[in-house]
Design a protein around this motif. Structure first.
Motif, PDB file in Angstrom:
ATOM      1  N   LEU A 204       0.822  -1.209   0.000  1.00 12.37           N
ATOM      2  CA  LEU A 204       0.000   0.000   0.000  1.00 12.37           C
ATOM      3  C   LEU A 204       0.856   1.258   0.000  1.00 12.37           C
ATOM      4  O   LEU A 204       0.552   2.232  -0.707  1.00 12.37           O
ATOM      5  N   MET A 205       1.931   1.252   0.796  1.00  8.69           N
ATOM      6  CA  MET A 205       2.814   2.418   0.836  1.00  8.69           C
ATOM      7  C   MET A 205       3.485   2.625  -0.514  1.00  8.69           C
ATOM      8  O   MET A 205       3.579   3.758  -1.013  1.00  8.69           O
ATOM      9  N   ASP A 206       3.942   1.533  -1.121  1.00  8.73           N
ATOM     10  CA  ASP A 206       4.610   1.660  -2.406  1.00  8.73           C
ATOM     11  C   ASP A 206       3.639   2.177  -3.476  1.00  8.73           C
ATOM     12  O   ASP A 206       3.982   3.059  -4.270  1.00  8.73           O
ATOM     13  N   GLU A 207       2.429   1.647  -3.482  1.00  7.19           N
ATOM     14  CA  GLU A 207       1.413   2.109  -4.435  1.00  7.19           C
ATOM     15  C   GLU A 207       1.055   3.572  -4.186  1.00  7.19           C
ATOM     16  O   GLU A 207       0.837   4.344  -5.125  1.00  7.19           O
ATOM     17  N   HIS A 208       1.005   3.949  -2.919  1.00  8.97           N
ATOM     18  CA  HIS A 208       0.698   5.336  -2.555  1.00  8.97           C
ATOM     19  C   HIS A 208       1.767   6.280  -3.089  1.00  8.97           C
ATOM     20  O   HIS A 208       1.458   7.305  -3.705  1.00  8.97           O
ATOM     21  N   LEU A 209       3.046   5.944  -2.871  1.00  8.28           N
ATOM     22  CA  LEU A 209       4.131   6.800  -3.331  1.00  8.28           C
ATOM     23  C   LEU A 209       4.208   6.834  -4.857  1.00  8.28           C
ATOM     24  O   LEU A 209       4.527   7.878  -5.446  1.00  8.28           O
ATOM     25  N   MET A 210       3.903   5.710  -5.489  1.00  4.86           N
ATOM     26  CA  MET A 210       3.860   5.694  -6.952  1.00  4.86           C
ATOM     27  C   MET A 210       2.739   6.595  -7.464  1.00  4.86           C
ATOM     28  O   MET A 210       2.892   7.291  -8.464  1.00  4.86           O
ATOM     29  N   ALA A 211       1.607   6.589  -6.750  1.00  8.48           N
ATOM     30  CA  ALA A 211       0.485   7.450  -7.149  1.00  8.48           C
ATOM     31  C   ALA A 211       0.850   8.915  -6.988  1.00  8.48           C
ATOM     32  O   ALA A 211       0.520   9.750  -7.835  1.00  8.48           O
ATOM     33  N   VAL A 212       1.547   9.247  -5.896  1.00  8.88           N
ATOM     34  CA  VAL A 212       1.990  10.628  -5.680  1.00  8.88           C
ATOM     35  C   VAL A 212       2.931  11.050  -6.808  1.00  8.88           C
ATOM     36  O   VAL A 212       2.806  12.153  -7.353  1.00  8.88           O
ATOM     37  N   ALA A 213       3.865  10.161  -7.173  1.00  9.31           N
ATOM     38  CA  ALA A 213       4.808  10.472  -8.247  1.00  9.31           C
ATOM     39  C   ALA A 213       4.084  10.640  -9.575  1.00  9.31           C
ATOM     40  O   ALA A 213       4.443  11.497 -10.390  1.00  9.31           O
ATOM     41  N   THR A 214       3.048   9.840  -9.789  1.00  7.31           N
ATOM     42  CA  THR A 214       2.295   9.911 -11.043  1.00  7.31           C
ATOM     43  C   THR A 214       1.504  11.210 -11.127  1.00  7.31           C
ATOM     44  O   THR A 214       1.364  11.803 -12.202  1.00  7.31           O
ATOM     45  N   ARG A 215       0.978  11.661  -9.974  1.00  8.73           N
ATOM     46  CA  ARG A 215       0.242  12.923  -9.967  1.00  8.73           C
ATOM     47  C   ARG A 215       1.164  14.086 -10.323  1.00  8.73           C
ATOM     48  O   ARG A 215       0.730  15.117 -10.838  1.00  8.73           O
TER      49      ARG A 215
END
Length: 242
Positions: A204-215
């Protein structure tokens, strides 16, 4: 009784003043009041906070070490403007650091820590849609709060630094995004940590940080030029109030 005029006491007051200016200027950068590339002349910053250029110089040096300010020989200091390659490198390092945080905390959180995290999530929810800068700051603070619970001083310092740099990166390359989505992601991470489900929490943390980077990391946003003293006026008020 301490002599207020002693050299030790004067040094202590000077240190507290410099730290207050550092905290205020750092917050102005993280909250994106000061956009990447904003010039930070020592005299203007000093006048904004009512401090000497010596104090400003020490504060700017500290922020330079953290990667929030850029200083080149014979050039004025300015808010750092990391390249896309540097930005991606910061996010890559952050993913590794925050994985270590999760691995340290899964199933180990105390009732007091769980309460502190829930209170932080509540503050994030209240800030949603009401105050952009506060929402940005609280989002970053969630990660530094988690790191602080590991009691690993080196890990705490590194997470704080990369989280600050990521806020700067999103100011430069980010798009408007849903802070509510971030709050939901934060809540899911906490739930997994409290269950002791390390694998899910890491994912979940990795997906969260990837989502932040994608935004972010997409379109360069031109910043509206504003007077430096105007930008720092509110932060000086917070300094005197503290």
């Amino acid at each position: 009784m301490t002599d207020p005029n002693s050299s030790t006491e004067r040094k202590s007051r000077a240190g507290n003043l410099a730290d207050g200016v550092y905290q205020a200027l750092r917050r102005a950068i993280i909250e994106q009041a000061l956009a990447p590339g904003t010039k930070l002349p020592e005299d203007s910053v000093g006048e904004s906070f009512g401090v000497s250029r010596t104090v400003v110089r020490s504060v700017l040096a500290r922020l330079t070490v953290e990667g929030l300010v850029s200083q080149r020989p014979n050039k004025r200091a300015e808010v750092a403007s990391p390249s896309l390659a540097e930005a991606r490198g910061v996010f890559q390092v952050r993913r590794g650091l925050e994985r270590t945080v999760i691995e340290s905390l899964a199933g180990q959180l105390t009732a007091e820590q769980a309460g502190e995290l829930r209170a932080h999530i509540a503050a994030e929810e209240q800030a949603h849609g009401r105050d952009g800068p506060e929402s940005i700051r609280l989002s970053g603070d969630f990660h530094t709060l988690l790191a602080s619970m590991t009691a690993n001083e080196l890990l705490i310092r590194y997470v704080q630094e990369v989280a600050s740099r990521c806020s700067l990166i999103l100011a430069l390359y980010g798009r408007p995004h849903s802070s509510e989505c971030s709050v939901n992601e934060h809540q899911a991470i906490i739930d997994a940590l409290l269950r002791g489900d390390e694998a899910t929490a890491v994912q979940l943390m990795d997906e969260h940080l990837m989502a932040v980077a994608t935004r972010g990391l997409l379109d360069l946003k031109p910043a509206r030029e504003r007077d430096l003293k105007e930008l720092l006026a509110d932060y000086r008020g917070r300094l005197t109030a503290s």
